[in-house]
Design a protein around this motif. Structure first.
Motif, short mmCIF file in Angstrom:
data_model
loop_
_atom_site.label_atom_id
_atom_site.label_comp_id
_atom_site.label_asym_id
_atom_site.label_seq_id
_atom_site.Cartn_x
_atom_site.Cartn_y
_atom_site.Cartn_z
N ARG B 571 0.84 -1.20 0.00
CA ARG B 571 0.00 0.00 0.00
C ARG B 571 0.87 1.25 0.00
O ARG B 571 0.63 2.20 -0.73
CB ARG B 571 -0.90 -0.02 1.23
N ALA B 574 2.46 1.78 -3.45
CA ALA B 574 1.50 2.23 -4.45
C ALA B 574 1.15 3.70 -4.23
O ALA B 574 1.05 4.48 -5.17
CB ALA B 574 0.24 1.38 -4.39
N ARG B 575 0.97 4.09 -2.96
CA ARG B 575 0.65 5.49 -2.67
C ARG B 575 1.82 6.39 -3.04
O ARG B 575 1.66 7.42 -3.67
CB ARG B 575 0.36 5.66 -1.18
N ASN B 577 4.12 5.94 -5.08
CA ASN B 577 4.42 5.97 -6.51
C ASN B 577 3.21 6.41 -7.33
O ASN B 577 3.11 6.15 -8.51
CB ASN B 577 4.88 4.57 -6.96
#
Lengths: 548, 630
Positions: B571, B574-575, B577
């Motif tokens: 998580r 993903a955040r 990037n």
């Protein structure tokens, strides 16, 4: 001649739509109906081709329809169109997605509707041209042809950052196209200097002899151009911007068709023209595909803009296509064909849903959504179906596609296939995340919005039927594509020396007893494939191509 | 008769379609459609069973090919139904238990605004589960396999308004998908090595082409096992099942107890040839089963939520089935699968009656004394509890669990230890389930009963209670002198287990030990939770007691580990990037060209003196370079 009409009709329809759209009141409607009419004519032409196919036989094996007219004979440029099963499927897909995107954006486009539909149809005509061209110059012509109308679609009817996105899209694809043009010219001169016949004709250029270094660089030119279009990581970053900012129809056509021209280019041109070079490049190509699958999924999961999320999933799904193309065996290529079609439908429909949602609540920010199922259950149900398609649920088309690709890739390279399979897990995460953020959970903003209209339900129903049909009975598509894909595999075999080298067959090892497989269940694709190994498993010869 | 087979899975699918398309306009009629389609399907299943038993098809195998699914060269899995005694048992369990639970739901879910949606999902589940157990090839099985996973997701998150339900649903789907992916890779491996996914041809081919104990069957078995671990919630993929209790109680009964979670057991039993050829992996199955049954029985002991106790109990009982599979006692595993389906569905439905009777109360410490207020629920729940605890002679659980323990004892590899784990688990089982019984149904009433179960709830409860008793009589130990009908019925599917030297006396001894252990467990539960609860409270208050309780309560820290090691980093990345690091390259190029653009336009001043000066400077520099470079 009928092939030429397939391209001319949308061109003409586009012009008609523009003219009709110039009238003030009712002009938009007229333009829409004109577009539908043009695409319906194309559909009828395709039906006619299907009906009369047995009679008409093309000059080249798997092509059942060809048309050739001189264009610039001095330079060896001709208008050479050809249709095999692969082209037929893709043209059919183009027309279908065209109709869907016109219907889906019926109420979205209110300004300059005539010019909008002009661009839409010209873009479609360009795509059809790409799928039919059997002359590299003509191919390049259509390749650029579809670019400009798309640029306008994004730049004029797009969302907040449309100018940035449109320019970025244009520069990326233009640069890629330029590399391809250089590679085409290189091939043209190599072939011409050898044979004295300067020609851009696809069938003449196949099997051109050249040094392996030259073949490699030319192949790379094609690869980069197609990889930009596909897109592959790391040349993908135009895609999220372009898809997000484009109007719904633009996104549908971008995801459903324009990306697929990249895949088609690799299938039709890159590997058959440079089989040995492609085969040497296969490990890299597969790795790029795997990185794309995983990176695209992670990228998607991080987004808060719903449309951008869906755009990023395309990067992930196109990674499967790269893996399949570089596996280059019967199973994987059928998977690639299925993926081209299924992804167009599943992602196209997701874009349509986002468009419908944005029309209602004027935002794409998932932080402002939540618990919309309560308000729009039908839309939620449709979104669920396509989120599931996106994560590759069996019974829907994408599963057949991805399963065949991974199965074929497993034969070519088990480790790569296993790595690519991780895509099944990460896609689950983002697909369910969409449902959770948008339709389930807390109500973060109090929206009042109507559920899908009859028109929207019609589009959704057509798409659901298509994706379920592809998932449960894909055989018609497979049968249609099979001869064409076999043909592609046949012409990509580089000379007789490859035949002598047996494919490394890891099934037959010391542990396995010598019990022959039952003939009908033979995992080898067919008799040909048993004699002629897949490119990914061939030993590279000294780059000498010969047409069989 | 047998040719009606296709109707068995087709009817629930038809019910799903009708409900999905027109359900919202049906109102209360939705329950009739949902229950009716499964009921009809159960009737057809019984008809098929009657046909199968009265006039068995050749080799006791009946296949029905519906259509070609995919045909690419040699890869041609069809939509092919395959009926033998194993799949027949599964079909009967799924349709009969499924029908009873649908009937129960018709009343249980009545007030819910998603009434028709509920039945749509449930019908889709039953259809997919039937496809799973009837599939003639592994790809079709995989379709059913993922289909039930989907329905599990949909139904765990059925009450979608609460974010935590959604989280539980996503967790269930993702964790099982990890297993599914292993299974998919297994399918690739099997197809490319054996040339077919048709289960029977595959098994024959494996026996011909592979040597037992070589790497090929071991790899194949390990990959299949991966899929089974996810679906059947075994270590290390068990974490999703306790959270899955967020779904409505009938869902927990049908999907997360009776049928779907046992799919892994079915899969391994179905591919038993490969597991037999892979001794290392098969032993791993037994060890995983033993470990899982102990760990989750301990966790069940300390839960507060009535459904979570049952969830951990389910994981534990499937552990017993894995233990049986691991020691090659195939029919014992399926026997326990069947009896477990009866008594665990009964326990869940009983718990559901209690929960809805107390207006949605899940905490057992807020219940009490319900014996008098809800007698039907009490007696049914008690029957289920006895069967789960394997109280001797009168319960189905006694016979199925006894057979597993006996088979483990006979196992040539670590037989005693596997048996010991099983018997320890039996003690824990007996304690935790009677802890539940004593706390919930005895003692002082704490919450008022607001709703009494109606007939549509009572009938399924009584029917399942009946099955939980008599379901075991089909397979009795040898020393009773009664024929083991069930094992014989499955003989055509499974290889005959190696006849060990153990005498009936040994079996009698082992059965006696387990009978004593299960009765002892009841007494321990009685002592600590009813007679003298202050002792158990005292124990829980000591420092090690508290720590251990907390550790068990949280399911041995697996969730914490996965959260820290996998979920959070993913998580976070993903955040972080979100704006795509790769795009920075292009942004940099764009910024650089913009910089030069502005820099150069600044130089365009229009002042001739400036131009001349720059010109001169340039000339000087060029000449200098030219001179120096010479």
């Amino acid at each position: 001649m009928i092939l030429l009409w397939l391209i001319i009709v949308p061109f003409a329809g586009g012009v008609a739509a523009w003219i009709l759209g110039l009238r003030g009141r009712g002009g938009g409607s007229a333009a829409r109906w004109a577009s539908i009419a043009a695409l319906a004519v194309d559909l009828a032409l395709l039906a006619a081709i299907l009906a009369g196919r047995s009679a008409a036989a093309g000059r080249h094996g798997d092509f059942f329809l060809e048309a050739r007219a001189g264009w610039v004979p001095q330079l060896g440029i001709s208008i050479h169109l050809g249709m095999d099963g692969l082209s037929l499927l893709l043209v059919f897909l183009t027309v279908f997605m065209g109709i869907v995107s016109v219907v889906a954006s019926w109420t979205e486009i209110t300004e300059r509707a005539g010019f909008f539909h002009f661009n839409l149809l010209w873009c479609l005509a360009g795509v059809i041209g790409v799928f039919l061209s059997m002359d590299l110059f003509l191919f390049y012509f259509f390749w650029e042809m579809m670019l400009v109308p798309m640029y306008f679609l994004i730049a004029i009817w797009g969302h907040e950052r449309r100018t940035y996105a449109a320019i970025k899209f244009f520069i990326f694809t233009q640069l890629g196209g330029l590399l391809m043009l250089m590679a085409i010219l290189g091939l043209y001169f190599i072939h011409g200097s050898q044979t004295g016949a300067y020609t851009f004709d696809y069938f003449d250029l196949i099997g051109t002899r050249m040094s392996s270094a030259a073949a490699f660089w030319l192949m790379l030119g094609f690869f980069v151009s197609f990889a930009v279009k596909l897109p592959a990581v790391p040349v993908h970053s135009w895609l999220p911007d372009a898809h997000t900012e484009a109007p719904t129809a633009g996104s549908v056509i971008l995801a459903g068709l324009l990306l697929k021209t990249g895949a088609y280019g690799m299938l039709r041109f890159m590997v058959p023209l440079f089989p040995d070079a492609s085969q040497r490049f296969a490990p890299v190509g597969m790795a790029v595909g795997i990185i794309g699958i995983l990176y695209g999924a992670v990228l998607a999961f991080g987004q808060t803009d719903l449309k951008r999320l869906i755009a990023d999933t395309s990067i992930s799904h196109m990674g499967f296509i790269l893996v399949g193309i570089f596996a280059w065996n019967g199973l994987a290529l059928q998977g690639v064909t299925m993926q081209i079609i299924s992804h167009a439908i599943s992602t196209g429909m997701l874009f349509i849903l986002v468009g419908a949602l944005q029309e209602r609540i004027h935002t794409r920010d998932m932080d402002l959504m939540g618990r919309l199922w309560e308000k729009v259950p039908v839309m939620g149900g449709v979104a669920m179906v396509f989120a599931l398609a996106s994560l590759g649920l069996p019974g829907l088309g994408n599963f057949v596609a991805e399963f065949l690709i991974l199965l074929g890739a497993f034969r070519a390279n088990p480790a790569a296939s296993a790595a690519a399979s991780l895509g099944l897990i990460v896609s689950t995460v983002y697909a369910l995340w969409i449902m959770q953020r948008v339709f389930h959970g807390d109500e973060r903003t109090r929206w009042t919005l109507p559920d899908m209209s009859v028109r929207e339900k019609g589009v959704a129903a057509a798409m659901i039927v298509a994706i379920v049909w592809l998932g449960l009975y894909p055989q018609p598509v497979i049968n249609e594509a099979a001869p064409a894909l076999d043909g592609l595999r046949r012409i990509s075999i580089s000379g007789p020396q490859a035949v002598k080298i047996p494919a490394p067959d890891f099934r037959l090892t010391a542990a396995a007893k010598a019990v022959p497989l039952p003939a009908e269940e033979d995992p080898a694709f067919d008799k040909k494939a048993r004699v002629v190994p897949d490119i990914s498993s061939q030993k590279s010869g000294e780059g000498v191509n010969e047409r069989p | 008769m047998l040719s009606l087979l296709w109707l068995v899975p087709a009817l629930p699918f038809a019910g799903f379609l009708a409900l999905a398309l027109f359900g919202r306009r049906m109102g209360a009629f939705a329950a009739a459609v949902g229950t009716g389609s499964v009921g009809l399907s159960a009737l057809f299943a019984l008809a098929v069973a009657a046909g199968f038993i009265s006039s068995p098809p050749p080799a006791r195998i009946y296949t029905q090919s519906l259509w070609d699914w995919i045909n690419v060269g040699g890869f041609k899995p069809g939509i092919l139904l395959y009926l033998d005694s194993l799949s027949l048992v599964m079909v009967l369990v799924v349709t009969v238990v499924g029908f009873l639970i649908h009937l129960y739901s018709a009343e249980f879910m009545e007030a819910d605004d998603g009434y028709s949606r509920f039945f749509a999902y449930m019908n889709l589940f039953v259809g997919s589960m039937l496809v799973l157990v009837l599939a003639g090839n592994l790809l079709l099985l995989y379709l059913g396999w993922e289909g039930v996973g989907l329905c599990s997701y949909l139904l765990i998150g059925f009450w979608y308004r609460q974010p935590e339900n959604g989280a539980a649903a996503i967790k269930a789907f993702v964790v099982t998908r990890i297993g599914d992916t292993a299974l998919a890779i297994g399918l690739f491996f099997l197809f490319l090595n054996l040339g077919t996914l048709d289960i029977q041809k595959m098994m024959n081919m494996a026996a011909l082409r592979w040597q037992a104990g070589s790497a090929y069957p071991e790899i194949a078995a390990a990959l299949i096992l991966g899929g089974a671990l996810g679906k059947s919630a075994q270590l290390p993929l068990q974490t999703w099942l306790p959270d899955a209790m967020a779904g409505p109680t009938p869902v927990s009964a049908l999907i997360h107890a009776a049928t779907m979670v046992t799919a892994g057991v079915y899969l391994i039993a179905r591919t038993n040839v490969i597991f037999t050829m892979a001794p290392a992996v098969q032993f791993a199955v037994a060890v995983i089963g033993a470990a899982t049954l102990l760990l989750s029985a301990a966790s069940a002991l300390v839960q507060h939520d009535i459904k979570r106790v049952l969830a951990y109990s389910t994981i534990s009982q499937i552990g017993y089935m894995f233990l049986a599979l691991g020691v090659g006692a195939w029919s014992a595993a399926i026997f326990h699968l069947m009896t477990h389906a009866f008594f665990k569905a009964l326990l869940f439905l009983g718990a559901g009656a209690v929960i809805s009777g107390l207006d949605g109360e899940h905490d057992i410490f807020k219940m009490g004394g319900l014996r008098r207020q809800m007698p039907v629920a009490f007696w049914c729940f008690l029957t289920g509890a006895c069967s789960l605890a394997a109280l001797p002679l009168v319960t189905a659980g006694f016979y199925s669990k006894g057979l597993i323990l006996f088979s483990a004892w006979q196992s040539r590899r670590a037989g005693f230890w596997l048996w010991a784990a099983g018997i320890a688990g039996a003690l824990l089982t007996s304690i935790y389930i009677f802890r539940l019984v004593f706390i919930v149904f005895f003692g002082k009433p704490k919450t008022a009963v607001v709703k009494k179960p109606g007939p549509r709830i009572v009938i399924p409860l009584v029917a399942l209670a009946f099955l939980s008793i008599v379901g075991g009589f089909v397979n009795m130990p040898a020393f009773f002198g009664v024929k083991d009908v069930f094992s014989r019925f499955l003989e055509s599917v499974f290889p005959v287990p190696p006849q060990a030297a153990s005498l009936p006396e040994t079996e009698l001894l082992l059965e006696t030990v387990s009978a004593i252990v299960s009765l002892a467990g009841v007494y321990v539960a009685y002592f600590f939770f009813l007679a003298a609860p202050e002792y158990s409270e005292e124990m829980a208050r000591t420092a090690p007691g508290r720590a251990l309780g907390k550790f068990w309560f949280s399911g041995w820290g697996f969730d914490w580990l996965y959260e820290k090691a996998l979920v959070s980093p993913y998580r976070w990345f993903a955040r972080a990037n979100r704006n795509d690091a790769v795009d920075l390259i292009y942004s940099f190029i764009a910024a650089a060209s913009r910089f030069f653009h502005y820099g150069l336009s600044l130089s365009q001043t229009g002042k001739v003196r400036f131009y001349a000066a720059v010109l001169a400077l340039g000339a000087v520099i060029t000449i200098t370079i030219a001179v120096l470079a010479r």
